[in-house]
Design a protein around this motif. Structure first.
Motif, PDB file in Angstrom:
ATOM      1  N   HIS A   1       0.807  -1.396   0.015  1.00 22.24           N
ATOM      2  CA  HIS A   1       0.460  -0.172   0.155  1.00 22.24           C
ATOM      3  C   HIS A   1       0.698   1.010   0.487  1.00 22.24           C
ATOM      4  O   HIS A   1       0.529   2.497  -0.910  1.00 22.24           O
ATOM      5  CB  HIS A   1      -1.330   0.049   0.884  1.00 22.24           C
TER       6      HIS A   1
ATOM      7  N   GLU B   1      -7.586   6.718  -4.091  1.00 21.96           N
ATOM      8  CA  GLU B   1      -7.309   5.250  -3.186  1.00 21.96           C
ATOM      9  C   GLU B   1      -6.524   4.297  -3.924  1.00 21.96           C
ATOM     10  O   GLU B   1      -7.126   3.749  -4.654  1.00 21.96           O
ATOM     11  CB  GLU B   1      -8.869   5.375  -2.781  1.00 21.96           C
TER      12      GLU B   1
ATOM     13  N   LYS C   1      -5.424   0.846  -3.493  1.00 23.65           N
ATOM     14  CA  LYS C   1      -6.272  -0.314  -3.219  1.00 23.65           C
ATOM     15  C   LYS C   1      -5.161  -1.505  -3.484  1.00 23.65           C
ATOM     16  O   LYS C   1      -4.639  -1.501  -4.271  1.00 23.65           O
ATOM     17  CB  LYS C   1      -7.485  -1.094  -3.092  1.00 23.65           C
TER      18      LYS C   1
ATOM     19  N   ASP D   1     -10.548  -5.408  -0.051  1.00 27.92           N
ATOM     20  CA  ASP D   1     -10.819  -3.738   0.772  1.00 27.92           C
ATOM     21  C   ASP D   1     -11.759  -3.067  -0.842  1.00 27.92           C
ATOM     22  O   ASP D   1     -11.896  -1.850  -0.421  1.00 27.92           O
ATOM     23  CB  ASP D   1      -9.276  -4.189   0.291  1.00 27.92           C
ATOM     24  N   PHE D   2     -11.059  -2.905  -1.568  1.00 31.59           N
ATOM     25  CA  PHE D   2     -11.652  -2.149  -2.878  1.00 31.59           C
ATOM     26  C   PHE D   2     -13.267  -2.495  -2.395  1.00 31.59           C
ATOM     27  O   PHE D   2     -14.170  -1.241  -2.505  1.00 31.59           O
ATOM     28  CB  PHE D   2     -11.329  -2.541  -4.507  1.00 31.59           C
TER      29      PHE D   2
ATOM     30  N   ASP E   1     -14.635  -0.723   1.164  1.00 33.50           N
ATOM     31  CA  ASP E   1     -14.468   0.986   0.396  1.00 33.50           C
ATOM     32  C   ASP E   1     -15.426   1.582  -0.941  1.00 33.50           C
ATOM     33  O   ASP E   1     -16.137   2.527  -0.610  1.00 33.50           O
ATOM     34  CB  ASP E   1     -13.018   1.316  -0.451  1.00 33.50           C
TER      35      ASP E   1
ATOM     36  N   TYR F   1      -9.501   4.905  -7.721  1.00 32.12           N
ATOM     37  CA  TYR F   1      -9.013   3.932  -7.694  1.00 32.12           C
ATOM     38  C   TYR F   1      -7.753   3.274  -8.413  1.00 32.12           C
ATOM     39  O   TYR F   1      -7.439   3.658  -9.227  1.00 32.12           O
ATOM     40  CB  TYR F   1     -10.103   3.128  -7.522  1.00 32.12           C
TER      41      TYR F   1
ATOM     42  N   CYS G   1      -4.127   0.506  -8.248  1.00 35.62           N
ATOM     43  CA  CYS G   1      -3.828  -0.888  -8.002  1.00 35.62           C
ATOM     44  C   CYS G   1      -3.188  -1.045  -9.069  1.00 35.62           C
ATOM     45  O   CYS G   1      -3.062  -0.259  -9.736  1.00 35.62           O
ATOM     46  CB  CYS G   1      -5.844  -1.623  -7.680  1.00 35.62           C
TER      47      CYS G   1
END
Length: 228
Positions: A7, A53, A55, A60-61, A64, A81, A83
């Motif tokens: 993260h 954000e 992820k 977790d995604f 959220d 997002y 990732c």
């Protein structure tokens, strides 16, 4: 960088990407009075703002994406997002959200508006493609974040180190509190099993196991409690 991107590494890449997009005021993993939202990356320019954000897992995604603040209010006119590649698909992100993938050490746009204008919030059709990615942010929350950023930049080096230490101490206190609760639950379960085992081993037909004493749960004090 490992195959499973941590993260922290995602946040660092996200902050660098936001700066490249032309948002000079940036903060990462910032908590601010006046909002419960803790943005992984938040960036501001004169008339607009952007939220990222990060992820590392689908669970977790998914958790959220269900938060009410993701669809109403919250931080950021533009929201993304971020990732590892292929972890999240474009059709899965909430309405008006964009999607960024990390491939190697590069951030790649999967779902994003075209160009680099980043106009202020204006959902009218005149905004073209940008209107499909705009959110009406909470001005109160964004003011709180901007104040926190400005305050941090005005602190002396000693004060900055102190606040960072307090933040780390609070995170540790929260982690220890959760561990303490877990151990208390385990102790109660073991006490119950011992009580039942004692009852089964007792030869007296009318024997009743004594109830076990409750395991006291200790409160972990946060740094805020010590300084308040």
């Amino acid at each position: 960088m490992t195959k499973t991107i941590e993260h922290k590494a995602l946040v660092e890449l996200g902050a660098r990407h936001v700066k490249q997009l032309g948002f000079p005021v940036i903060a990462t993993e910032l908590r601010a009075w006046g909002t419960n939202e803790e943005a992984d990356v938040i960036g501001f320019r004169a008339s607009s703002s952007i939220l990222i954000e990060a992820k590392c897992s689908r669970s977790d995604f998914l958790a959220d994406a269900r938060k009410p603040v993701r669809s109403a209010g919250g931080l950021g006119v533009y929201r993304f997002y971020l990732c590892p590649a292929n972890l999240i698909q474009a059709e899965e992100v909430p309405d008006r959200w964009g999607l960024l993938w990390v491939q190697g050490k590069k951030v790649v746009s999967v779902k994003a508006p075209r160009g680099n204008l980043w106009p202020p919030y204006d959902p009218s059709p005149d905004s073209g493609d940008w209107s499909h990615f705009m959110h009406e942010p909470s001005l109160k929350a964004e003011r709180a974040v901007l104040f926190s950023i400005a305050r941090r930049r005005s602190l002396s080096r000693t004060e900055e180190k102190y606040e960072a230490a307090v933040h780390r101490a609070n995170l540790t206190a929260d982690r220890l509190a959760r561990a303490n609760d877990s151990l208390a639950n385990e102790n109660r379960d073991l006490a119950l099993k011992l009580s039942l085992a004692t009852l089964g081993a007792n030869s007296e037909p009318n024997a009743v196991a004594r109830p076990s004493r409750a395991i006291p749960r200790r409160r972990i004090r946060r740094a805020d409690d010590l300084t308040g």
